[in-house]
Design an enzyme around this catalytic site. Structure first.
Site, mmCIF file in Angstrom:
data_model
loop_
_atom_site.group_PDB
_atom_site.id
_atom_site.type_symbol
_atom_site.label_atom_id
_atom_site.label_comp_id
_atom_site.label_asym_id
_atom_site.label_seq_id
_atom_site.Cartn_x
_atom_site.Cartn_y
_atom_site.Cartn_z
ATOM 1 N N ASP A 1 9.556 1.503 5.043
ATOM 2 C CA ASP A 1 10.675 0.926 5.789
ATOM 3 C C ASP A 1 11.529 2.015 6.427
ATOM 4 O OD1 ASP A 1 9.612 -1.290 4.663
ATOM 5 O OD2 ASP A 1 11.240 -1.637 3.235
ATOM 6 N N GLU B 1 17.943 4.945 -1.577
ATOM 7 C CA GLU B 1 17.571 3.625 -2.097
ATOM 8 C C GLU B 1 16.787 3.735 -3.402
ATOM 9 O OE1 GLU B 1 16.130 0.876 0.769
ATOM 10 O OE2 GLU B 1 15.684 -0.644 -0.741
ATOM 11 N N THR C 1 0.826 -1.205 0.000
ATOM 12 C CA THR C 1 0.000 0.000 0.000
ATOM 13 C C THR C 1 0.864 1.262 0.000
ATOM 14 O OG1 THR C 1 -0.119 -0.324 2.378
ATOM 15 C CG2 THR C 1 -2.074 -0.925 1.110
ATOM 16 N N SER D 1 16.286 -4.760 5.653
ATOM 17 C CA SER D 1 17.670 -4.550 6.095
ATOM 18 C C SER D 1 18.276 -3.315 5.433
ATOM 19 C CB SER D 1 18.524 -5.779 5.763
ATOM 20 O OG SER D 1 18.481 -6.043 4.381
ATOM 21 N N SER D 2 17.875 -2.995 4.202
ATOM 22 C CA SER D 2 18.493 -1.841 3.528
ATOM 23 C C SER D 2 18.068 -0.531 4.186
ATOM 24 C CB SER D 2 18.166 -1.840 2.035
ATOM 25 O OG SER D 2 16.792 -1.935 1.849
HETATM 26 C C1 GLA Z 1 9.136 -3.764 0.352
HETATM 27 C C2 GLA Z 1 9.292 -2.257 0.135
HETATM 28 C C3 GLA Z 1 8.296 -1.494 0.992
HETATM 29 C C4 GLA Z 1 6.881 -2.015 0.760
HETATM 30 C C5 GLA Z 1 6.831 -3.531 0.940
HETATM 31 C C6 GLA Z 1 5.484 -4.117 0.600
HETATM 32 O O1 GLA Z 1 9.524 -4.117 1.637
HETATM 33 O O2 GLA Z 1 10.605 -1.864 0.467
HETATM 34 O O3 GLA Z 1 8.383 -0.124 0.705
HETATM 35 O O4 GLA Z 1 6.432 -1.636 -0.515
HETATM 36 O O5 GLA Z 1 7.800 -4.163 0.115
HETATM 37 O O6 GLA Z 1 4.502 -3.672 1.472
#
Ligand code: GLA
Length: 387
Positions: free
Chosen positions: A169, A157, A34, A124-125
């Site tokens: 993340d 990233e 999302t 992790s990134s």
């Molecule tokens: C990866 C991406 C996130 C998100 C998820 C799915 O982890 O890095 O930004 O889009 O997939 O929810």
């Protein structure tokens, strides 16, 4: 066990580092795929962290070492094109330079230690880039807010390394609080911290995936194609997640497969994540858990990002009476999150049963046991002592 980044810095470069910071991995409770569609997400930061220690280097030069490969990589911004994890650090440095928050001359020595497993769905990134942004900006004497650190990490990233991730993340690694889930609305970047009742387990399938490759970018392209077609019906539409829920019949008519399924997942998941956050805030764990199962089913059937290993674990958790379970992170491998009730004594028995059933079912199909750990919702980025 996480090694000491300051010690790695000293043994590699022969001097003490000047600043250090750490940032956590994350486990998303609900709201999958999302974020890049402008919807809500509800992650927690977990106890595993990445620590980055930094010190001075020649102008424009990055010298980097990590316990992951033990090699010292040297990047001269005029000569070499960074690759591997060093590309993330180089991206962070460029973004800090643009903000006026980089060490003088844009060079640094960097030592990285981590116990966040790579490509396991734990982001992790983002742990690496957020910790690096904090350590390098501290060394430069700049005080960036957590949201600014998340922005630097995201652009490193997304724009520099070229992974078309969303913002979940990095925001989680920067803003999370212990014992809380982070409700983040990705279109407005509004956040709310929600206390978590219940206990969380993470079941790692041991299968890994590369985000930059294939399926993730393909899903993003499908979502963009869906928005382009839906704009004919609603020219004001910017984010797929904002499509009005009352207009689903219109959406179904407007979109061919597989765009229809992808869009239905995103819109359904948006509603589930918002409702789920309300349920969690009121302590309605059982109903919240039900949404986790629904979310997994939607990821499996509509977004096609599950795998047989993930499905086996979710089904076993359900049979054994877990409140909820679903794949967490992008999918196509990685881990399952399992929600159990609170209360150590009664839940202890329940937990043992869930763990046994997952191990039995997984071993029966794949001939090995998955790694199972408990998730302790933790805090976001922080300064570390230089030792
Ligand atoms: C990866 C991406 C996130 C998100 C998820 C799915 O982890 O890095 O930004 O889009 O997939 O929810």
């Amino acid at each position: 066990m996480r090694a000491n980044a300051s010690a790695l810095f000293r043994t590699t470069f022969g001097v003490a580092p000047r600043a250090a910071a750490s940032a956590p991995g994350r486990v998303n409770l609900i709201g999958e795929h999302t974020d890049y569609n402008g919807g809500p997400v509800l992650p927690v930061a977990c106890a595993v962290r990445t620590v980055v220690a930094v010190g001075p280097a020649d102008p424009g030069v990055l010298e980097m070492v990590s316990t992951r490969d033990g090699q010292v990589a040297r990047i001269d911004d005029r000569a070499s094109r960074p690759h591997g994890w060093g590309a993330y650090i180089a991206g962070v440095m460029q973004e800090l330079v643009a903000l006026g928050a980089a060490p003088v001359g844009g060079g640094a020595r960097v030592a990285v230690t981590s116990d966040v497993p790579a490509a396991a769905g734990l982001a992790s990134s983002a742990a690496l880039t957020v910790a690096a942004a904090k350590a390098l900006s501290l060394f430069a004497g700049a005080r960036l807010e957590p949201r600014q650190l998340a922005g630097v990490a995201f652009r490193a990233e997304h724009d520099h390394v070229g992974v078309r991730c969303g913002i979940m993340d990095q925001m989680c690694a920067a803003l999370a609080k212990p014992g809380r889930a982070l409700l983040l609305e990705c279109a407005s970047l509004a956040v709310r911290h929600i206390p978590i009742g219940g206990r969380l387990l993470l079941v790692d399938t041991g299968t890994r995936r590369e985000l930059a490759a294939g399926a993730f970018n393909e899903r993003r392209a499908e979502c963009e194609a869906a928005v382009a077609r839906l704009k004919v019906e609603l020219p004001e539409l910017i984010w797929l997640a904002s499509w009005p829920a009352a207009w689903l019949p219109r959406l179904k008519r407007a979109l061919p497969e597989p765009l229809r399924s992808r869009a239905l997942h995103v819109i359904g998941e948006t509603a589930r994540a918002r409702f789920g956050a309300q349920l969690l805030a009121r302590g309605h764990l059982k109903r919240f858990g039900g949404l986790l199962y629904e979310s997994h089913e939607s990821c499996r059937r509509l977004y096609a990002c599950s795998t047989p290993e993930l499905d086996t674990i979710v089904a076993a958790a359900r049979r054994a009476g877990a409140l909820g379970a679903r794949l967490t992170g992008a999918g196509w491998g990685g881990a399952v999150l399992v929600l159990l009730g609170p209360g150590a004594r009664r839940a202890g028995k329940g937990e043992a049963k869930v763990v046994r059933e997952i191990q039995r079912a997984f071993a029966a199909s794949y001939g090995r046991e998955p790694a199972i750990s408990s998730v302790r919702p933790s805090g976001g980025v922080r300064r570390e002592l230089v030792r």
